[in-house]
Every structure is written in structure tokens, then in C-alpha cells.
Design a protein around this motif. Structure first.
Motif, mmCIF file in Angstrom:
data_model
loop_
_atom_site.group_PDB
_atom_site.id
_atom_site.type_symbol
_atom_site.label_atom_id
_atom_site.label_comp_id
_atom_site.label_asym_id
_atom_site.label_seq_id
_atom_site.Cartn_x
_atom_site.Cartn_y
_atom_site.Cartn_z
ATOM 1 N N ARG A 82 0.802 -1.225 0.000
ATOM 2 C CA ARG A 82 0.000 0.000 0.000
ATOM 3 C C ARG A 82 0.832 1.271 0.000
ATOM 4 O O ARG A 82 0.454 2.261 -0.634
ATOM 5 C CB ARG A 82 -0.936 0.006 1.218
ATOM 6 N N TYR A 83 1.967 1.254 0.695
ATOM 7 C CA TYR A 83 2.686 2.494 0.948
ATOM 8 C C TYR A 83 4.011 2.630 0.201
ATOM 9 O O TYR A 83 4.638 3.684 0.277
ATOM 10 C CB TYR A 83 2.968 2.624 2.450
ATOM 11 N N THR A 84 4.437 1.594 -0.504
ATOM 12 C CA THR A 84 5.754 1.654 -1.150
ATOM 13 C C THR A 84 5.657 1.279 -2.620
ATOM 14 O O THR A 84 4.678 0.668 -3.064
ATOM 15 C CB THR A 84 6.771 0.709 -0.459
ATOM 16 N N VAL A 85 6.702 1.631 -3.348
ATOM 17 C CA VAL A 85 6.870 1.157 -4.728
ATOM 18 C C VAL A 85 8.250 0.508 -4.836
ATOM 19 O O VAL A 85 9.193 0.904 -4.160
ATOM 20 C CB VAL A 85 6.746 2.296 -5.762
ATOM 21 N N GLY A 86 8.339 -0.534 -5.659
ATOM 22 C CA GLY A 86 9.635 -1.117 -5.974
ATOM 23 C C GLY A 86 10.051 -2.308 -5.150
ATOM 24 O O GLY A 86 11.149 -2.841 -5.354
ATOM 25 N N TRP A 87 9.196 -2.787 -4.223
ATOM 26 C CA TRP A 87 9.609 -3.936 -3.420
ATOM 27 C C TRP A 87 9.939 -5.164 -4.280
ATOM 28 O O TRP A 87 10.955 -5.819 -4.035
ATOM 29 C CB TRP A 87 8.550 -4.288 -2.380
ATOM 30 N N PRO A 88 9.134 -5.529 -5.290
ATOM 31 C CA PRO A 88 9.472 -6.736 -6.074
ATOM 32 C C PRO A 88 10.847 -6.654 -6.740
ATOM 33 O O PRO A 88 11.572 -7.651 -6.799
ATOM 34 C CB PRO A 88 8.348 -6.804 -7.108
ATOM 35 N N VAL A 89 11.221 -5.462 -7.229
ATOM 36 C CA VAL A 89 12.550 -5.311 -7.840
ATOM 37 C C VAL A 89 13.628 -5.503 -6.791
ATOM 38 O O VAL A 89 14.609 -6.238 -6.999
ATOM 39 C CB VAL A 89 12.679 -3.919 -8.500
ATOM 40 N N PHE A 90 13.452 -4.856 -5.662
ATOM 41 C CA PHE A 90 14.440 -4.973 -4.586
ATOM 42 C C PHE A 90 14.502 -6.395 -4.048
ATOM 43 O O PHE A 90 15.585 -6.914 -3.736
ATOM 44 C CB PHE A 90 14.093 -3.999 -3.465
ATOM 45 N N GLU A 91 13.358 -7.049 -3.924
ATOM 46 C CA GLU A 91 13.320 -8.398 -3.357
ATOM 47 C C GLU A 91 14.140 -9.374 -4.194
ATOM 48 O O GLU A 91 14.784 -10.285 -3.643
ATOM 49 C CB GLU A 91 11.877 -8.873 -3.235
ATOM 50 N N ARG A 92 14.118 -9.213 -5.507
ATOM 51 C CA ARG A 92 14.934 -10.086 -6.357
ATOM 52 C C ARG A 92 16.417 -9.932 -6.018
ATOM 53 O O ARG A 92 17.154 -10.917 -5.948
ATOM 54 C CB ARG A 92 14.680 -9.753 -7.833
ATOM 55 N N TYR A 93 16.852 -8.706 -5.787
ATOM 56 C CA TYR A 93 18.241 -8.479 -5.373
ATOM 57 C C TYR A 93 18.479 -9.067 -3.989
ATOM 58 O O TYR A 93 19.492 -9.744 -3.743
ATOM 59 C CB TYR A 93 18.548 -6.981 -5.378
ATOM 60 N N LEU A 94 17.555 -8.843 -3.068
ATOM 61 C CA LEU A 94 17.697 -9.308 -1.693
ATOM 62 C C LEU A 94 17.865 -10.824 -1.628
ATOM 63 O O LEU A 94 18.710 -11.338 -0.883
ATOM 64 C CB LEU A 94 16.466 -8.884 -0.884
ATOM 65 N N LEU A 95 17.102 -11.530 -2.432
ATOM 66 C CA LEU A 95 17.121 -12.986 -2.397
ATOM 67 C C LEU A 95 18.216 -13.584 -3.273
ATOM 68 O O LEU A 95 18.398 -14.799 -3.293
ATOM 69 C CB LEU A 95 15.756 -13.527 -2.814
ATOM 70 N N GLY A 96 18.924 -12.742 -4.019
ATOM 71 C CA GLY A 96 20.036 -13.208 -4.828
ATOM 72 C C GLY A 96 19.682 -13.571 -6.248
ATOM 73 O O GLY A 96 20.530 -14.104 -6.988
ATOM 74 N N ALA A 97 18.453 -13.274 -6.671
ATOM 75 C CA ALA A 97 18.039 -13.644 -8.019
ATOM 76 C C ALA A 97 18.781 -12.849 -9.091
ATOM 77 O O ALA A 97 18.970 -13.330 -10.207
ATOM 78 C CB ALA A 97 16.527 -13.435 -8.176
ATOM 79 N N THR A 98 19.232 -11.644 -8.763
ATOM 80 C CA THR A 98 19.886 -10.801 -9.770
ATOM 81 C C THR A 98 21.395 -10.964 -9.801
ATOM 82 O O THR A 98 22.031 -10.678 -10.826
ATOM 83 C CB THR A 98 19.553 -9.320 -9.520
ATOM 84 N N ASP A 99 21.994 -11.406 -8.691
ATOM 85 C CA ASP A 99 23.452 -11.500 -8.664
ATOM 86 C C ASP A 99 23.973 -12.822 -8.089
ATOM 87 O O ASP A 99 25.181 -12.999 -7.919
ATOM 88 C CB ASP A 99 24.056 -10.331 -7.874
ATOM 89 N N GLY A 100 23.068 -13.736 -7.776
ATOM 90 C CA GLY A 100 23.480 -15.040 -7.276
ATOM 91 C C GLY A 100 23.875 -15.068 -5.817
ATOM 92 O O GLY A 100 24.315 -16.112 -5.324
ATOM 93 N N GLN A 101 23.721 -13.976 -5.093
ATOM 94 C CA GLN A 101 24.138 -13.910 -3.692
ATOM 95 C C GLN A 101 22.973 -13.480 -2.801
ATOM 96 O O GLN A 101 22.630 -12.298 -2.718
ATOM 97 C CB GLN A 101 25.297 -12.934 -3.514
ATOM 98 N N PRO A 102 22.331 -14.439 -2.128
ATOM 99 C CA PRO A 102 21.310 -14.039 -1.152
ATOM 100 C C PRO A 102 21.942 -13.190 -0.040
ATOM 101 O O PRO A 102 23.043 -13.486 0.432
ATOM 102 C CB PRO A 102 20.798 -15.373 -0.600
ATOM 103 N N LYS A 103 21.264 -12.146 0.363
ATOM 104 C CA LYS A 103 21.807 -11.242 1.381
ATOM 105 C C LYS A 103 21.370 -11.716 2.766
ATOM 106 O O LYS A 103 20.733 -11.006 3.544
ATOM 107 C CB LYS A 103 21.329 -9.806 1.110
ATOM 108 N N ASP A 104 21.740 -12.950 3.076
ATOM 109 C CA ASP A 104 21.287 -13.568 4.309
ATOM 110 C C ASP A 104 22.244 -13.274 5.458
ATOM 111 O O ASP A 104 23.285 -12.623 5.292
ATOM 112 C CB ASP A 104 21.089 -15.065 4.110
#
Length: 778
Positions: free
Chosen positions: A279-301
Motif C-alpha cells: 500500500r505504501y511503497t513502490v519497488g519492493w518486487p525489484v528490490f526483493e529479487r536483489y535481496l534474495l540473490g536472483a539478480t546476482d546469485g548472492q542471497p543477502k542472508d
């Protein structure tokens, strides 16, 4: 509204004669009697700041400038580049002679090169008084007498955040001043996660006047209620004992990685607030792919972050669990963004608060820079305070404030800033009043070379700072205690009649008197002064406050009544959470001022700039400045506790904190032992940019691999003829790197650098920083 605490003291006996005054570090009263200054804090201040104790020794110190001075080489050879700046003799001159000389030089530059060849330097911290506000005075003069000047934008404290935050959260002042308050922390917060901390030495000072220091008490009340404080910092002292904080000693500059891992834990365990994000933000799905490592192969765990931050993975996961479902506030200090990629922790802190769904709640959400300065986290006044108009600047060009050396060394060179390609102007004359760049700038040996490129450097100063020593024309100005003014802040309810306590030192004049004399020589007297004396200006500037009080049906005393009373309490607005609270309550009716109207986790605008060092969402970016052979330790160059910036470094409170005349560094016992260093030794800190001496305190309240040395010790090169002289006083900015945070904001990166440290066993050079320079005959 004149029934506040009366700052005058007319009682008989030894307490008689105190007059009201105020400063950036507190309201106080002072008296001058028998050649001695006495000061005492405001009786209503629950936690007075000891910096007021710098005044007595400073008021008549030998470092004060007694008369106008002109550098000998400039006087002999005229305007032009000169590498003798900072190591030349000075020639005393009469006021009439120096004003004629400077008036002619200003006219020459204006007529030959235009006002775009003049840079107006001022950092705005010279006085809590609203009329004798050096930044307003110099800018008003340059605008009215020259037609304008090249200005600077943003600040050394918030260079990265002040550019970034409006694009991802909205108005900078809304986020810092009208958001999460100390009242809310005390009453509502369950857990405060403070990246970089909320050190009292920072919140003890404010841009204007400050009558009550409330931070320690608010943290103490919150802690007693059961609120948890968690400090992420290499320094235990970045939260006061009153907070009873848990200390996570993270490696400097790794906060973004830790925040990413906290959000990763929340996301993979389904503990993030999906409804809030939708409801209050834009861009979470794009960021989430980076967060989980989908864009660079490195999950930010947590395991990934543990290797970068030095914080165990289980501690990170446990902290994420503790944040979930509680009234949590995420604090990111100014210090984090005064470093390489400084935009990233500021942005990532907002994402963490959004993932928790806490933004806009009382005592929850994102409190950027809470504790960084005294007027953050407080209520706004309901009436305006005095403000001096700076008039219109006819020059459009500006630079980010921390890029002054780049500008002077590289005129005509292009650079990137906030999505634009800009060009550094060709500056011939710098006019500085209020501020000391040899305190707040980085790589001071490079700055020395930059100032050597000018035709003319003019400085108003009350004492012989390094900036004054590098000037061509030095004009002695008064200290705040030597003039009358009105002290006020938009976030403090007490307005103070600042009575003069003592006559000016030597031939010192107010900035207004100096600029009035120059305006007369340049044919701009009426435009600058509007025909008013200082007292008439004070009456004029007071009137909007009186009028606003009357319009609200409140007591509205005339100026004379206010001046006699010594102070006046102003009404304040409710602590309503500001625009972020309204946005949470109804995001459609109260959109943010971001491009999307929402919190931007991914910014199409920033991504469109195409800057590799500041992508479209918060990102972990490798740093250039990391420990390596030759410079194996991090240096944290933070704000001092015993003075504001470098102001009154020669005052008693500041000098009493030094060791054998040097600024004091802190290092861990393990690091000290490995170098044969003991508590109380004199040490040398050095890297490829420079070197300085300092005293040392060995303590376990600092992380291993880190040494801390506060800024503000006056630059004191032992051999000014050397290209990279040793600063014997302990100024860490001889070591820091003069590069921008990124192409987005070009903020300063002076908080963190790398150094080697060794015990200094040679002959100890004397401190010369507070000694006047050599003078010569005309």
C-alpha cells in the motif's frame, strides 16, 4: 508569554550582574567582573552542556585577532596564486586602509570576472543569534553589493542524505524534524535499533538556540519503561549509559549489509509486513529479487552479512525476530552517510523500517538522524522566529559543499551531481565568514594546495584558525558575548534577548559593521543596511514573532518589554508525527513528495541517472578504503565532545580534554599491545595522505581494528614548508579522503578512512595552533 524563567539576575551580593545569552550548545547567563568571565547554564535545562565552559578562557585568549591583517606576499605582489598561503607573515593595517584595499579588490573581481568568480563560504554555525548569523550576513552582502556569488549546497553532516531522502521519502526537514520525537521514544517505542548511535555529544548542540537538553532523560524514561536499545557501532559510547543498550560492535561501513540481512530474514520467514509494502511503497518486487540473490546469485542472508560485519549470523537472525511485531524505530545517524556509498545505509534503513510496517506510527518507523543534532525530534514552534533576508542571488551556479577543493583545483572540469552534469566555475576570490574549512574538509594538505590557486582569500574570524592563517585579508570579528542579538530556534520554545556582556576584543567589529563599510565603498549601502542600525534590525526582525502571537490571541509584548525581560516562551505545535503520520493514515489524501507519492524502495528516477555507485535501490557496494598492509586499521573521525566542530578549541573545556596538548584517540588494548602502545602515550597516525600526532586512551569500549580520533583540533603543521607536513595537534582530516559519497550526492566521506598507528618516541614538537602568526612591518 513573558512568564518564562527570567535569565537576568538582579539579586544583591555575589550573584548580581549576570546577563542573558545563548549559544548553539545551550542558553546561559554570563557576567564580566574584575577581568573575569563567569557563566552559568539556564536553570531550566535538565542536562546542561559543559561546552559553555569554553567561554571564560576563550574570551580574551591570545589566539584572538586584535586588528585587521593582510598577508605580506599579497600586499607586496598583489592578487594571484601563491603557495605561501598558510606560511607567510602578516602586516597589521588600520580599518580604513584595509577596507579601501578590500573594496577595490572586490570591485576588480566583480568588474573583470563577474560575481560568478566569487565563492561565498560560510558554514552558518558562528552564532545562535539570528541577526549576527554569519551565513546570512555574508550572503546578503554578496548579493546586494556584488550581484551574487557561487554558493554551496547541502552540508558536510548530511551531504548524501539531504539529496537522497527527498527522492525516496519526501521533505528532508519533515523526516528529521517532524517525525519520530523524543516524547514518542519515551512513551511508545518498544525497541530502538540505532545504527551509528545517538551520542549525546551530538544532540547537545543545535543550529540555533537550545534551552533544554532532553535526550538523556527521554532514553532513561524509555529504558525504565522496558524499551530496548540496540547500538550498532564500533564505539560503545555512541549511546549513553542511560539507554542501557546492547552493543553490537560492527565493522565500520558495513551497516548496509547488516540491514540487508535483517530484511532478508524477515522476508524469507514471512515476517515482513506485506500489506504495508503493497500500500505504501513502490519497488519492493525489484528490490526483493536483489535481496534474495536472483539478480546476482548472492542471497543477502545473515551468513553473508556476518562475514562482512563481524556480527554473528545467529545474532542477526535473533535481532530480526525481536524487531518483528513490536513498536520498533530504526535510527540511522549522520555518521553512516559521511563515508563511501553513504547513500546506501540511509536508503536501506528506510527499507528496513518499511519492511517492519512501522513508518508513521508513534514511536515507530524511521528516525533518520535522531540524536544527530539538538533540534531533531522536538516540537515545532507555532510562531516564526527572527530571520534575516539574504536578498536575491543573481548567480545560479553552485557546488556541493564538500567539493570546494575539487572546484579550486579543477575549474572547467565536469562532474555529476543529482542526475546532472555540471561544470566547476573558475573562482578568483573566496570570501569566508563563519566556519573553518580546515576543520570540516578532508585531506587538508590537498585543501592547502587548492587555496593556493586563488587570487584572493578573505576571512572574517575572531581567532587565528588555520583558515585565517591561509587568508590574504583577515578581518577581526566579535565573539557572540561582545554583541547583542536575538537567540531562537524553530524547535525550541525559549527566545532569548542576547545582551552583550563585554566590550569587543581589540579592534574587532561585528560582521554587519564590516559589511556595511564595504557596501558603502561599493555603492550598496542602502541595499545592504536598509538604513537600519543593529538595534533597529533587532526590532524589525522581532516584529513578525510579536504579530503572530497577537494574531493567535496570545500575549505579544513589544520589543522593549521582551528585551528587558531577557527571554520569552513561545507556543509550540502538537507532536503529531508530521507528514509521515498523515501519509500512513491516508496515503491517497496525503501523498509523499516523492515522484511516486509513496516510499520508494526502488527509484525509477535514480535508476535513470545511470550512476554505477548509486543504483536504483539500496545495494551493498564494495569500498575502496579498506584496511590493507600499510594501513591496517579503520580510523573513525567523528564529532568532538568538548566543543562544537572546531569552535573555541582554545577554550578551557576543550583544552582540559587534551593530553599533553594533543587531541586524544581511542584504541583497543589488543591493537595497542601489538604496537607497543600504552595508555597515555603519544602516537602517530599516518597514511599516504598525511600524518598527525595524538594522545591515546586504551579502552575496550571500541572494536578491535578501529581507532577513533575526533575532529576539531586546530590544524597545526610542524613544518609548513613540507608538502605533507605532520599535524602535531591531532587533526584527523590530514588523513581522510577527499572524494564524494557517490555521483548522486557528492557528500563528504570524512567519517571513515584507514591508517597505521605507531608510538611516537621522537622529540615532541610544541603546539603552535593557538599562537598568533608572525607579523611584519608594512
Amino acid at each position: 508569554m513573558t512568564d518564562g524563567i527570567d535569565l537576568r539576575d538582579a539579586t544583591p551580593g555575589d550573584d548580581a550582574g549576570f546577563k542573558p545569552h545563548t549559544s548553539h550548545w545551550g542558553v546561559f547567563s554570563a557576567r564580566w567582573r574584575d577581568g573575569k568571565l563567569d557563566v552559568r547554564p539556564h536553570p531550566g535545562d535538565p542536562d546542561p552542556n559543559g561546552i559553555i565552559d569554553n567561554f571564560p578562557a576563550a574570551l580574551r585568549h591570545r589566539a584572538r585577532i586584535a586588528q585587521p591583517m593582510v598577508r605580506k606576499g599579497w600586499l607586496e605582489r598583489g592578487p594571484g596564486p601563491d603557495d605561501r598561503r598558510g606560511r607567510d607573515e602578516f602586516v597589521p593595517m588600520s580599518w580604513d586602509a584595509v577596507m579601501d584595499l578590500l573594496g577595490s579588490e572586490l570591485a576588480r573581481v566583480r568588474d573583470k570576472h563577474g560575481p560568478g568568480a566569487v565563492f561565498g563560504g560560510s558554514y552558518g554555525w558562528a552564532s545562535a543569534g539570528r541577526f549576527h548569523h554569519a551565513q546570512s550576513q555574508i550572503h546578503r552582502f554578496l548579493n546586494t553589493a556584488l550581484g551574487g556569488y557561487v554558493r554551496s549546497v547541502n552540508s558536510y553532516s548530511s551531504g548524501a542524505s539531504s539529496v537522497l531522502l527527498p527522492q525516496i521519502l519526501g521533505g528532508y526537514e519533515e523526516i528529521t524534524k517532524r517525525n519520530v520525537s523524543w516524547e514518542q521514544i519515551a512513551e511508545h517505542s518498544d525497541i530502538v535499533l540505532a545504527f551509528g548511535g545517538m551520542a549525546l555529544k551530538n544532540s547537545m548542540v543545535a543550529g540555533g538556540s537550545i534551552s533544554e537538553h532532553v535526550e538523556r532523560g527521554a532514553m532513561e524514561r524509555a529504558s525504565a519503561r522496558g524499551c530496548e536499545f540496540v547500538l550498532v557501532s564500533p564505539l560503545r559510547s555512541d549511546l549513553p549509559v542511560a539507554a542501557r543498550a546492547e552493543w553490537l560492535g560492527a565493522i565500520p561501513g558495513t551497516d548496509t549489509a547488516l540491514m540487508l540481512a535483517l530484511v532478508h530474514t524477515l522476508a524469507v520467514e514471512g515476517r515482513h509486513d506485506r500489506d504495508f509494502l503493497d500500500r505504501y511503497t513502490v519497488g519492493w518486487p525489484v528490490f526483493e529479487r536483489y535481496l534474495l540473490g536472483a539478480t546476482d546469485g548472492q542471497p543477502k542472508d545473515a551468513g553473508w552479512a556476518a562475514g562482512l560485519t563481524g556480527v554473528p549470523a545467529e545474532t542477526i537472525r535473533s535481532l530480526a525476530h525481536r524487531l518483528h511485531g513490536r513498536r520498533a524505530v530504526i535510527v540511522v545517524s549522520h555518521s553512516l552517510q559521511r563515508a563511501e556509498h553513504g547513500e546506501q545505509p540511509v536508503w536501506m534503513g528506510a527499507v528496513l523500517a518499511a519492511a517492519l510496517g512501522q513508518i508513521g506510527l508513534p514511536g515507530g518507523g524511521y528516525a533518520y538522524a535522531l540524536g544527530a543534532i539538538g533540534y531533531y525530534g522536538r516540537r515545532y514552534n507555532a510562531v516564526p522566529g527572527p530571520t534575516l533576508s539574504q536578498a536575491r542571488n543573481g548567480v545560479a551556479e553552485f557546488i556541493p559543499v564538500a567539493r570546494i577543493a575539487d572546484m579550486l583545483l579543477n575549474p572547467g572540469t565536469q562532474y555529476r551531481y543529482n542526475g546532472q552534469t555540471k561544470t566547476y566555475p573558475d573562482i578568483r576570490l573566496v570570501y569566508w565568514a563563519g566556519g573553518n574549512p580546515f576543520h570540516h574538509h578532508q585531506d587538508l594538505n590537498r585543501l592547502r594546495k587548492a587555496f593556493g590557486k586563488l587570487d584572493t582569500l578573505v576571512v572574517h574570524e575572531l581567532a587565528w584558525t588555520a583558515t585565517a592563517r591561509h587568508a590574504d585579508i583577515v578581518l577581526p570579528c566579535t565573539m557572540t558575548l561582545e554583541r547583542e542579538d536575538i537567540g531562537c530556534s524553530s524547535n525550541d520554545p525559549l527566545m532569548v534577548a542576547m545582551h552583550p556582556v563585554v566590550e569587543p576584543y581589540g579592534e574587532a567589529r561585528d560582521d554587519y559593521a564590516i559589511f556595511s563599510g564595504l557596501a558603502e565603498r561599493l555603492g550598496a549601502t542602502e541595499a545592504f543596511t536598509e538604513g537600519r542600525t543593529v538595534r533597529q534590525w533587532l526590532e524589525y526582525l522581532y516584529e513578525p514573532t510579536r504579530t503572530a502571537l497577537a494574531e493567535q490571541g496570545l500575549p505579544a509584548p513589544g520589543f522593549d518589554e521582551f528585551w528587558t525581560a531577557g527571554s520569552m516562551m513561545l507556543p509550540q505545535l502538537p507532536d503529531d508525527g508530521g507528514h509521515l503520520r498523515k501519509f500512513r493514515d491516508d496515503p491517497d489524501a496525503n501523498p509523499l513528495t516523492t515522484p511516486s507519492g509513496k516510499i520508494e524502495i526502488f527509484s525509477e528516477t535514480i535508476a535513470g541517472y545511470g550512476e554505477p555507485d548509486c543504483p536504483g535501490h539500496p545495494t551493498w557496494l564494495p569500498r575502496v578504503e579498506v584496511p590493507r598492509p600499510g594501513t591496517p586499521m579503520f580510523l573513525v573521525a567523528n564529532q568532538p565532545a568538548t566543543r562544537l566542530h572546531s569552535q573555541l578549541d582554545f577554550g578551557g573545556h576543550s583544552t582540559d580534554s587534551k593530553h599533553r596538548g594533543r587531541e586524544v584517540a581511542q584504541m583497543h588494548p589488543t591493537d595497542a599491545a601489538a604496537r607497543g602502545i600504552s595508555d597515555g602515550d603519544i602516537i602517530k597516525l599516518f597514511n599516504e595522505r598525511g600524518a598527525c600526532l595524538a594522545g591515546v586512551r586504551v579502552t575496550e569500549d571500541i572494536c578491535r581494528g578501529v581507532i577513533q580520533l575526533p575532529t576539531g583540533a586546530w590544524y597545526d603543521p610542524v613544518d609548513p614548508e613540507d608538502d605533507n607536513p605532520l599535524c602535531v595537534h591531532g587533526n584527523p582530516n590530514v588523513l581522510t579522503r577527499d572524494v564524494g559519497t557517490s555521483a548522486l550526492a557528492q557528500g563528504c566521506t570524512g567519517q571513515i578512512t584507514t591508517v597505521e598507528v605507531e608510538r611516537f618516541d621522537g622529540n615532541l614538537p610544541p603546539i603552535q595552533a593557538f599562537e598568533p602568526p608572525v607579523t611584519a612591518a608594512a
